[in-house]
Design an enzyme around this catalytic site. Structure first.
Site, short mmCIF file in Angstrom:
data_model
loop_
_atom_site.label_atom_id
_atom_site.label_comp_id
_atom_site.label_asym_id
_atom_site.label_seq_id
_atom_site.Cartn_x
_atom_site.Cartn_y
_atom_site.Cartn_z
N SER A 431 30.29 -25.01 26.03
CA SER A 431 31.49 -24.17 26.06
C SER A 431 31.49 -23.28 27.29
CB SER A 431 31.55 -23.26 24.85
OG SER A 431 31.29 -23.97 23.69
N HIS A 452 34.66 -31.13 27.39
CA HIS A 452 34.66 -30.02 26.45
C HIS A 452 35.76 -30.17 25.40
CE1 HIS A 452 35.20 -25.47 25.69
NE2 HIS A 452 34.32 -25.97 24.87
N GLU A 464 38.78 -30.47 27.93
CA GLU A 464 38.64 -29.99 29.31
C GLU A 464 37.63 -30.91 30.00
OE1 GLU A 464 39.12 -25.17 29.52
OE2 GLU A 464 37.29 -25.97 28.66
N ASN A 502 37.96 -21.10 27.36
CA ASN A 502 37.11 -20.03 26.85
C ASN A 502 37.12 -18.81 27.76
OD1 ASN A 502 36.36 -21.02 24.41
ND2 ASN A 502 34.64 -22.19 25.24
#
Ligand code: NAD
Length: 711
Positions: A431, A452, A464, A502
């Site tokens: 992450s 991701h 991602e 994130n």
């Protein structure tokens, strides 16, 4: 423009009209197409000698995809008068089709959407292909508008009020077979029989005069009692309000138009529809939803690399390390589309837990009728498990989804060097950890990439794809293509702590904790986010994601963005006490009930009291601004640093990755709608809280120039 329609004549004086837009994958209705159709209808109106008309598509498995959304997008800037005029064109044309002097039959093979469905509704009969590709729907509400070419009035007259409400308000399509069951289609037959069946139907219609009777009947009011209308309206509105919290007005506008028109003669009811359409066409919400449609289309076509000569590699077998929350979901996503997948973990107990999660994904879908037991069996037949790492030797792609600790991950990569095929790609689901840095420990840095996923993997659309400094174009293109194969939307982003989503999400999550420590209640914080349109509040999300994951991610962000990132000691205390969130039974709330529903937990109070910094009343407005302004500011930094290729990547990333409300168009479109000047003012009361509320250069420039991010 070349002709899109071909009018031929079959034996027995039956006209066959074929819609086939040259060079296009799908047929759509735009102004030139409507103009050409108008000329054809004028010719047909004079042909009293014809026995009937059949309408078909020249594209097998693709009937008519609906209105040309590029034109609809352009209409967003039109005046209400222009909008009204443009709608009248379609209405008038379809009304003329409904009055042609012979029976008319639409032969629907494949996708039939929006205006495509509405033209068939203006005909006397429809016969559908019985293929899985045949999907008939009125999906207008998905782009914030309502069916505007007769759909809201003709459909209830044809199939009844409640099934019509369902189709129009959900936007969900029905199959050809279902269309026949509902009385929408006369029959569902194999596509190769459509023309013969159409001819037979015309013969029957003429012989029985059924077509004239149907026309007369369908032009009448529905004749429902006031009580029936009230009941259906209240039920439908209640259901929609429950689902959309009033944030998506189109279905409600559609329900009201349907109800208002139900007991009127068709001609008057169609006017009701036109007026109702104007309430939503061109609205900010509809503009945002159409923009999302285009951003999605762009991403679906994006190969992920600028060099279009790069060919993605074949992927036949995938290994996933980790059978935890994420690993099980990732392995299942591959197995569900028939890609052979191997899920690995450290011991059999964890593998068994992972398999339970994998089964649950499909079982959950079976419960809601979206999957069958065959799908479950097929998924399981593609999913192998092992605790023996050497089994990755025949895998084309290895996805690592183990504990979020750099040293644990890189130790695994070193071990894999001797086990993976030399040309295989290694992808990390980390992450927050740097892909460029971890790539140095990978067997081949050029074949190391971030892949991701988001939690829960089966429901979150986004992947991602993170490009490290050494990642090759071929690796990016392969992971982008693989992500699309498993029905996800990949967005290629640059390598920075937190990547795109994130990085932008964590300021919001951390601000929620800060607000909690200043005196806002958990419920008030979650409620403010829900009211803004988020699918879940930030405190609830912490518990779902796992507090340990959130804590480690937060640490990475604090180290990387020390000037502005904050992390309260509260998270650390909770993690150290074993309160990891839902997965451990408690976090901010407790999850001990049978269904794992969140409940208040008095055992949390000491943790709060220990870390509390204030205990003041905090308004909902302050909570909302403090949650979303830092999220926006971080998004502008992401743009300033070229972490993404365009603003749409940020908005789609947040919509697909964290469920940012689509009706707001994404955080950047939301900011455009508020205006840079206003945002500067909104930030003022909070700038003393720290750099995280300081206007960025981009925001200041936008305010000075009066420009918008999307211009
Ligand atoms: P988790 O704790 O649920 O699962 C991790 C699994 O990895 C455990 O079953 C563990 O036994 C296993 N594991 C650890 N070392 C291993 C090794 N050497 N070989 C094989 N298996 C090993 O964690 P998670 O939430 O699934 O997170 C996994 C990764 O995904 C982390 O990098 C995390 O940052 C990332 N991620 C998590 C989320 C989320 O919402 N939880 C979202 C996106 C990405």
């Amino acid at each position: 423009m070349a002709n899109v329609f071909e009018l031929t004549e079959l034996d027995g004086k039956i006209a066959l009209l074929t819609f086939d837009a040259p060079g296009k994958k799908v047929n759509t209705f735009g102004q030139p197409v409507l103009a050409e159709l108008t000329e054809i209808v004028t010719q047909l109106e004079a042909r009293e000698d014809l026995q009937g008309l059949l309408l078909k598509s020249g594209k097998p498995g693709q009937f008519i995809a609906g209105a040309d959304l590029t034109e609809l997008g352009a209409l967003m800037h039109a005046t209400p008068e222009q909008l009204g005029e443009s709608m009248k064109v379609g209405h008038a044309l379809f009304s003329r089709i409904s009055k042609l002097p012979f029976p008319t039959v639409a032969l629907i093979d494949g996708n039939c959407m929006g205006g495509g469905t509405e033209i068939t509704l203006s005909m006397d009969y429809r016969i559908a292909a019985d293929t899985p590709k045949t999907k008939i729907g009125l999906p207008e509400v998905n782009v914030g508008i309502i069916p505007g070419w007769g759909g809201t009035q003709r459909l209830p007259r044809l199939i009844g009020l409640n099934p019509a409400l369902d189709m129009i308000c959900s936007g969900n399509p029905i199959t050809g077979k279902r269309a026949a069951e509902l009385g929408f289609a006369f029959d569902a037959v194999p596509p190769e029989h459509l023309i013969d069946e159409g001819r037979r139907l015309i013969a029957y219609a003429r012989e029985s005069d059924d077509w004239r009777k149907r026309r007369a009947e369908l032009a009448l009011p529905l004749g429902l009692s006031e009580d029936q209308l009230h009941f259906s309206q209240a039920t439908a509105e209640g259901y929609i309000m429950g689902k959309t919290k009033g944030q998506y007005p189109a279905p409600i506008v559609a329900i009201r138009a349907i109800m208002k028109g139900a007991n009127l003669p068709l001609d008057e009811a169609l006017k009701v529809e036109q007026e109702a359409s104007l309430e939503v066409v061109g609205s900010e919400i509809s503009t945002n939803l159409i923009a999302i449609f285009f951003m999605n289309t762009r991403l679906a076509r994006d190969p992920g690399v600028a060099d279009t000569s790069i060919v993605p590699r074949d992927v036949n077998r995938v290994a996933v390390f980790g059978s935890g929350l994420m690993g099980a979901g990732i392995a299942t996503s591959h197995a569900r589309v028939g890609i052979r997948s191997l899920m690995l973990d450290v011991d059999d107990d964890r593998i068994a837990d992972g398999m339970k999660r994998a089964r649950k994904v499909v079982e959950g879908r079976i419960k809601i009728g979206r999957a069958t037991y065959d799908d479950l069996a097929n998924m399981l037949s593609c999913l192998d498990t092992s605790t023996d790492k050497s089994h990755v030797d025949d895998c084309d792609v290895v996805v690592e989804a183990i504990t979020e600790r750099e040293e644990v991950k890189t130790a695994l990569y070193k071990e894999l060097a001797g086990l993976m095929r030399d040309d295989a790609i290694l992808a990390s689901n980390t992450s927050t950890i740097s892909i460029t840095r971890m790539g140095k420990s990978a067997p081949h840095p050029e074949r190391f990439v971030g892949m991701h996923f988001f939690f829960p993997v089966d429901r979150m659309q986004l992947v991602e794809v993170i490009r490290g400094d050494d990642t090759s174009d071929e690796t990016i293109a392969t992971i982008v293509a693989l992500s699309k194969r498993i029905k996800k939307t990949p967005i290629v982003v640059g390598d920075c702590p937190g990547f795109l989503v994130n990085r932008v999400l964590l300021p919001y999550m951390n601000e929620a904790l800060q607000l909690l420590l200043e005196g806002a209640s958990m419920d008030a914080i979650d409620k403010a986010a829900l009211k803004f349109g988020m699918p879940m509040g930030p405190i609830a999300l912490q518990d779902v994601v796992g507090l340990d994951t959130s804590y480690y991610a937060g640490m990475t962000m604090v180290n990387a963005y020390s000037d502005r990132a904050i992390l309260t000691p509260l998270l650390k205390d909770l993690v150290e006490a074993g309160r990891m969130g839902k997965k451990s039974g408690s976090g901010f709330r407790k999850y001990t009930g049978k269904k794992g529903k969140p409940e208040p937990d008095t055992e949390f109070t000491p943790f709060l009291e220990k870390n509390r910094v204030d205990n003041r009343e905090i308004s909902q407005e302050e909570i909302t601004q403090r949650l979303f302004l830092p999220m926006f500011l971080e998004s502008t930094r992401v743009l300033e640093e070229n972490i993404v290729r365009e603003p749409g990547d940020v908005d789609m990333g947040l919509i697909l990755g964290i469920g940012f409300p689509a009706f707001r168009g994404g955080i950047l479109r939301w900011a455009d709608s508020v205006g840079a000047d206003q945002i500067l003012k909104d930030l003022e009361p909070y700038t003393q809280l720290g750099k995280r509320f300081e206007p960025t250069d981009m925001l200041k420039q936008l305010a000075t120039s009066g420009k918008k991010i999307y211009e």
